[in-house]
Design an enzyme around this catalytic site. Structure first.
Site, PDB file in Angstrom:
ATOM      1  CG  HIS A 143      80.835  22.507  81.181  1.00 35.90           C
ATOM      2  ND1 HIS A 143      80.413  23.074  82.192  1.00 35.90           N
ATOM      3  CD2 HIS A 143      81.962  23.438  80.795  1.00 35.90           C
ATOM      4  CE1 HIS A 143      81.209  24.103  82.462  1.00 35.90           C
ATOM      5  NE2 HIS A 143      82.037  24.338  81.678  1.00 35.90           N
ATOM      6  CE  LYS A 170      83.246  27.626  80.318  1.00 34.75           C
ATOM      7  NZ  LYS A 170      83.892  27.071  81.471  1.00 34.75           N
TER       8      LYS A 170
END
Length: 252
Positions: A143, A170
């Site tokens: 992230h 992800k």
């Protein structure tokens, strides 16, 4: 490309799957949130353990996980401790972080764990292997709440996750401009078409990036995050609206 099946849910085919995050601070909060989520239309329940006050006490964590499992019996449960450096609520040492995830795997209560890519290659690889021995799937994540890296860098990180054994790589990034959203989508297409042999999840955060949360089926992201009550990241929209849009795009 292979799909990932968790319980009866097949990730990587059909419309993107909807993930919602549960963020209670106490066992009481966790139970009441889980009860409130029971009627919502979603596919995967993520427990954001970094919001849980007693996270360093394994017994409390497992008691809360058991409470969630008793209330949400049919949906895959994703166990996520989001580190402070990647936008989470608390910080743990690497040793504490790995031990927490291993305890979750050992419990038999969770179907998936989230492992952050930049925890350390050896630790990540060993924990992926441990999870797989116990039939627990791994979402590997990264992230960036400040910027959107270049498309090549996004692809490189997703490929690294794949190499380290992630079932589902992800990445979530923050756009500063509309062009940054296109960068994320371009990287998603490139990864999905050239390198991915498994489902991936990508998103551009905030209101600027919201199209990336809706158009996963077009560009190659297999899941998206929605909000039942409070959003766990900037730009999330309600699960009801999300399902409507995902269905429209799927049927088009």
């Amino acid at each position: 490309m292979k799909t990932v099946t968790v319980r009866d849910l097949v990730v990587g085919e059909g419309a993107p799957k909807i993930i919602v995050s549960l963020m209670g601070k106490t066992i009481t909060d966790v139970k009441s949130e889980a009860l409130a989520y029971r009627e919502a239309d979603f596919d995967i329940l993520e427990w954001r353990v970094d919001h849980f006050a007693n996270v360093t006490t394994a017994e409390s964590v497992l008691e809360a996980a058991g409470a969630i499992r008793e209330i949400i019996t049919d949906k895959p449960l994703l166990f996520t401790f989001r580190s402070a450096k990647e936008g989470g609520e608390q910080a743990l040492t690497t040793e504490q972080y790995i031990a927490l995830n291993r305890a979750a795997v050992d419990s038999g209560l969770v179907d998936m764990i989230d492992l952050e890519l930049f925890t350390g290659d050896d630790e990540v690889k060993a924990t992926v292997g441990y999870a797989h021995q116990h039939n627990v799937a791994v979402i590997m994540s990264n992230h960036d709440f400040h910027k959107t890296p270049a498309a090549e860098e996004i692809v490189q990180r997703l490929r690294k996750m794949q190499e380290l054994g992630a079932d589902i790589p992800k990445i979530a990034v923050m756009p500063q401009t509309k062009a940054d959203v296109l960068t994320l989508l371009t990287a998603t297409v490139e990864m999905q078409e050239r390198y991915a042999d498994r489902p991936i999840i990508t998103m551009s955060m905030s209101k600027t990036g919201v199209i990336s949360r809706l158009a996963g089926e077009v560009f190659g992201s297999a899941a998206t995050f929605g909000a039942v009550k409070k959003a766990s990241a900037p730009g999330q929209i309600s699960v009801a609206d999300l399902r409507t849009v995902l269905t429209i795009l799927h049927q088009a």
